[in-house]
Write a protein that holds these residues in place. Structure first.
Motif, PDB file in Angstrom:
ATOM      1  N   SER A  86     -11.686   1.469  -4.236  1.00 13.88           N
ATOM      2  CA  SER A  86     -11.670   2.170  -5.418  1.00 13.88           C
ATOM      3  C   SER A  86     -10.626   3.126  -5.353  1.00 13.88           C
ATOM      4  O   SER A  86      -9.835   3.280  -4.402  1.00 13.88           O
ATOM      5  CB  SER A  86     -13.041   3.189  -5.364  1.00 13.88           C
ATOM      6  N   LYS A  87     -10.559   3.848  -6.566  1.00 19.39           N
ATOM      7  CA  LYS A  87      -9.366   5.086  -6.491  1.00 19.39           C
ATOM      8  C   LYS A  87      -9.686   6.156  -5.491  1.00 19.39           C
ATOM      9  O   LYS A  87      -8.640   6.672  -4.938  1.00 19.39           O
ATOM     10  CB  LYS A  87      -9.323   5.512  -8.025  1.00 19.39           C
ATOM     11  N   ASP A  88     -11.023   6.347  -5.274  1.00 15.57           N
ATOM     12  CA  ASP A  88     -11.315   7.371  -4.281  1.00 15.57           C
ATOM     13  C   ASP A  88     -10.635   7.080  -2.881  1.00 15.57           C
ATOM     14  O   ASP A  88     -10.308   7.998  -2.155  1.00 15.57           O
ATOM     15  CB  ASP A  88     -12.831   7.517  -4.056  1.00 15.57           C
ATOM     16  N   GLU A  89     -10.658   5.729  -2.759  1.00 19.61           N
ATOM     17  CA  GLU A  89     -10.100   5.314  -1.373  1.00 19.61           C
ATOM     18  C   GLU A  89      -8.682   5.498  -1.405  1.00 19.61           C
ATOM     19  O   GLU A  89      -7.942   5.965  -0.173  1.00 19.61           O
ATOM     20  CB  GLU A  89     -10.663   3.930  -1.176  1.00 19.61           C
ATOM     21  N   LEU A  90      -7.922   5.355  -2.418  1.00 16.50           N
ATOM     22  CA  LEU A  90      -6.395   5.586  -2.472  1.00 16.50           C
ATOM     23  C   LEU A  90      -6.250   7.117  -2.196  1.00 16.50           C
ATOM     24  O   LEU A  90      -5.542   7.535  -1.640  1.00 16.50           O
ATOM     25  CB  LEU A  90      -5.897   5.227  -3.968  1.00 16.50           C
ATOM     26  N   LEU A 142      -4.197   9.375   0.287  1.00 20.28           N
ATOM     27  CA  LEU A 142      -3.179  10.398   0.149  1.00 20.28           C
ATOM     28  C   LEU A 142      -3.400  11.532   0.987  1.00 20.28           C
ATOM     29  O   LEU A 142      -2.613  12.027   1.691  1.00 20.28           O
ATOM     30  CB  LEU A 142      -3.168  10.768  -1.209  1.00 20.28           C
ATOM     31  N   LEU A 143      -4.909  11.886   1.243  1.00 16.14           N
ATOM     32  CA  LEU A 143      -5.382  13.021   2.120  1.00 16.14           C
ATOM     33  C   LEU A 143      -4.845  12.756   3.570  1.00 16.14           C
ATOM     34  O   LEU A 143      -4.121  13.488   4.104  1.00 16.14           O
ATOM     35  CB  LEU A 143      -6.728  13.059   1.807  1.00 16.14           C
ATOM     36  N   ASP A 144      -5.064  11.525   3.935  1.00 21.01           N
ATOM     37  CA  ASP A 144      -4.759  11.091   5.448  1.00 21.01           C
ATOM     38  C   ASP A 144      -3.315  11.195   5.697  1.00 21.01           C
ATOM     39  O   ASP A 144      -2.777  11.678   6.544  1.00 21.01           O
ATOM     40  CB  ASP A 144      -5.312   9.604   5.527  1.00 21.01           C
ATOM     41  N   ASP A 145      -2.452  10.805   4.598  1.00 22.19           N
ATOM     42  CA  ASP A 145      -0.877  10.710   4.660  1.00 22.19           C
ATOM     43  C   ASP A 145      -0.544  12.104   4.636  1.00 22.19           C
ATOM     44  O   ASP A 145       0.425  12.350   5.669  1.00 22.19           O
ATOM     45  CB  ASP A 145      -0.470   9.927   3.603  1.00 22.19           C
ATOM     46  N   GLY A 146      -0.953  12.760   3.961  1.00 20.92           N
ATOM     47  CA  GLY A 146      -0.339  14.286   4.053  1.00 20.92           C
ATOM     48  C   GLY A 146      -0.826  14.978   5.273  1.00 20.92           C
ATOM     49  O   GLY A 146      -0.167  15.705   5.604  1.00 20.92           O
ATOM     50  N   ARG A 152      -4.636   3.776 -14.562  1.00 23.33           N
ATOM     51  CA  ARG A 152      -3.654   3.167 -15.475  1.00 23.33           C
ATOM     52  C   ARG A 152      -2.192   3.580 -15.248  1.00 23.33           C
ATOM     53  O   ARG A 152      -1.499   2.890 -15.188  1.00 23.33           O
ATOM     54  CB  ARG A 152      -4.175   3.493 -16.908  1.00 23.33           C
ATOM     55  N   ASP A 153      -2.045   5.069 -15.267  1.00 17.97           N
ATOM     56  CA  ASP A 153      -1.024   5.632 -14.831  1.00 17.97           C
ATOM     57  C   ASP A 153      -0.493   5.098 -13.408  1.00 17.97           C
ATOM     58  O   ASP A 153       0.892   4.846 -13.350  1.00 17.97           O
ATOM     59  CB  ASP A 153      -0.949   7.151 -14.824  1.00 17.97           C
ATOM     60  N   ILE A 154      -1.379   4.976 -12.300  1.00 13.28           N
ATOM     61  CA  ILE A 154      -0.926   4.638 -11.176  1.00 13.28           C
ATOM     62  C   ILE A 154      -0.239   3.039 -11.271  1.00 13.28           C
ATOM     63  O   ILE A 154       0.651   2.916 -10.518  1.00 13.28           O
ATOM     64  CB  ILE A 154      -2.158   4.652 -10.290  1.00 13.28           C
ATOM     65  N   LEU A 155      -1.229   2.446 -11.959  1.00 12.89           N
ATOM     66  CA  LEU A 155      -0.675   0.981 -11.976  1.00 12.89           C
ATOM     67  C   LEU A 155       0.495   0.913 -12.655  1.00 12.89           C
ATOM     68  O   LEU A 155       1.440  -0.030 -12.153  1.00 12.89           O
ATOM     69  CB  LEU A 155      -1.733   0.073 -12.707  1.00 12.89           C
ATOM     70  N   LYS A 156       0.722   1.639 -13.637  1.00 15.08           N
ATOM     71  CA  LYS A 156       2.052   1.330 -14.525  1.00 15.08           C
ATOM     72  C   LYS A 156       3.246   1.851 -13.516  1.00 15.08           C
ATOM     73  O   LYS A 156       4.198   1.419 -13.540  1.00 15.08           O
ATOM     74  CB  LYS A 156       2.016   2.419 -15.730  1.00 15.08           C
ATOM     75  N   GLU A 157       2.989   3.250 -12.930  1.00 19.73           N
ATOM     76  CA  GLU A 157       4.074   3.551 -11.968  1.00 19.73           C
ATOM     77  C   GLU A 157       4.596   2.607 -10.872  1.00 19.73           C
ATOM     78  O   GLU A 157       5.511   2.435 -10.657  1.00 19.73           O
ATOM     79  CB  GLU A 157       3.784   4.698 -11.590  1.00 19.73           C
ATOM     80  N   ILE A 172       0.842  -1.062   0.129  1.00 19.80           N
ATOM     81  CA  ILE A 172       0.022   0.140  -0.010  1.00 19.80           C
ATOM     82  C   ILE A 172       0.774   1.292   0.044  1.00 19.80           C
ATOM     83  O   ILE A 172       0.856   2.205  -0.747  1.00 19.80           O
ATOM     84  CB  ILE A 172      -0.927   0.019   0.982  1.00 19.80           C
ATOM     85  N   GLN A 173       1.975   1.127   0.868  1.00 19.79           N
ATOM     86  CA  GLN A 173       2.861   2.394   0.604  1.00 19.79           C
ATOM     87  C   GLN A 173       3.644   2.443  -0.635  1.00 19.79           C
ATOM     88  O   GLN A 173       3.654   3.602  -1.117  1.00 19.79           O
ATOM     89  CB  GLN A 173       3.953   1.969   1.720  1.00 19.79           C
ATOM     90  N   ARG A 174       3.730   1.518  -1.369  1.00 19.33           N
ATOM     91  CA  ARG A 174       4.310   1.629  -2.496  1.00 19.33           C
ATOM     92  C   ARG A 174       3.601   2.173  -3.422  1.00 19.33           C
ATOM     93  O   ARG A 174       3.772   2.951  -4.521  1.00 19.33           O
ATOM     94  CB  ARG A 174       4.851   0.180  -3.035  1.00 19.33           C
ATOM     95  N   VAL A 175       2.030   1.907  -3.484  1.00 17.86           N
ATOM     96  CA  VAL A 175       1.241   2.371  -4.269  1.00 17.86           C
ATOM     97  C   VAL A 175       1.034   4.001  -3.839  1.00 17.86           C
ATOM     98  O   VAL A 175       0.923   4.883  -5.001  1.00 17.86           O
ATOM     99  CB  VAL A 175      -0.250   1.664  -4.185  1.00 17.86           C
ATOM    100  N   LEU A 176       0.973   4.389  -2.717  1.00 13.96           N
ATOM    101  CA  LEU A 176       0.807   5.678  -2.283  1.00 13.96           C
ATOM    102  C   LEU A 176       1.899   6.680  -2.811  1.00 13.96           C
ATOM    103  O   LEU A 176       1.738   7.611  -3.607  1.00 13.96           O
ATOM    104  CB  LEU A 176       1.001   5.754  -0.842  1.00 13.96           C
TER     105      LEU A 176
END
Length: 205
Positions: free
Chosen positions: A71-75, A79-83, A52-57, A30-34
């Motif tokens: 969902s992508k919104d959950e991701l 990001l909001l929570d991490d920031g 698609r860009d997130i998965l590629k990266e 999860i941290q890697r995706v973040l």
């Protein structure tokens, strides 16, 4: 009552060990995706990057993504929570150096607005500006918990929660404007909202 046999004990230990290892693996993934999402946003300037860009990266499959996120919104919520968590730590550090209540409130407001003066911080903060309203609607409890963590930092020096929330809205409103504008945030840009907040609680800028 008889004690469990050794087979049961060893089996339970093996299950607990496996669960702990799997949990650690999931946290790392999860941290890697973040971090991959941060990189996509910073590189492209797209505040709502495509899956698609997130998965590629992140080098993750679609199936792998939905193993961790509904969902992508959950991701984006992550990001909001991490920031916000990083910002809370940063503000705590700034406020700890102040000797007075007014000094701590000033440190809090200046710390929030400092997110617009650093290119790296701005790149990580800007997505939250664009997506915050949508995420607040989709995840009201999680979003409010994020806001509460920031407002609570002020409560020792601003006992009335309504005043603390007003300071939050002034500071983040100014931050939103600065990030959307894209221009460097100056000392003069910071002093006006700082002075406004201090005057509002009876202090002097």
């Amino acid at each position: 009552m008889s004690s469990p046999d050794l087979t049961t004990v060893l089996a339970s230990r093996a299950i607990e060990r496996t669960v702990a290892e799997r949990r650690a693996e999931y946290v790392q993934e999860i941290q890697r995706v973040l971090e991959a999402t941060y990189r996509v946003i910073e590189r492209t300037g797209d505040l709502d990057p495509s899956l698609r860009d997130i998965l590629k990266e992140s080098k993750l499959s679609t199936q792998g993504f939905y193993r961790y996120f509904q969902s992508k919104d959950e991701l984006l919520l992550l990001l909001l929570d991490d920031g916000r968590r990083q910002l809370v730590g940063y503000l705590e550090h700034r406020m700890a150096r102040a000797r007075t209540s007014e000094g701590r409130v000033r440190a809090w407001v200046e710390g929030v607005l400092a997110q617009a003066s650093s290119a790296e911080a701005a790149a990580r903060t800007r997505p939250f500006v664009a997506q915050e309203d949508r995420l607040a609607t989709a995840f009201p409890e999680e979003h409010q918990a994020s806001v509460d963590a920031l407002v609570d930092l002020l409560r020792a020096d601003v006992p009335d929660r309504r005043d603390a929330e007003a300071i939050y809205h002034v500071a983040f409103g100014a931050l939103h404007v600065a990030l959307r504008r894209g221009a460097p945030h100056t000392t003069a840009d910071t002093e006006r909202p700082v002075g406004f907040c201090l005057q509002g609680i009876g202090g002097k800028s």
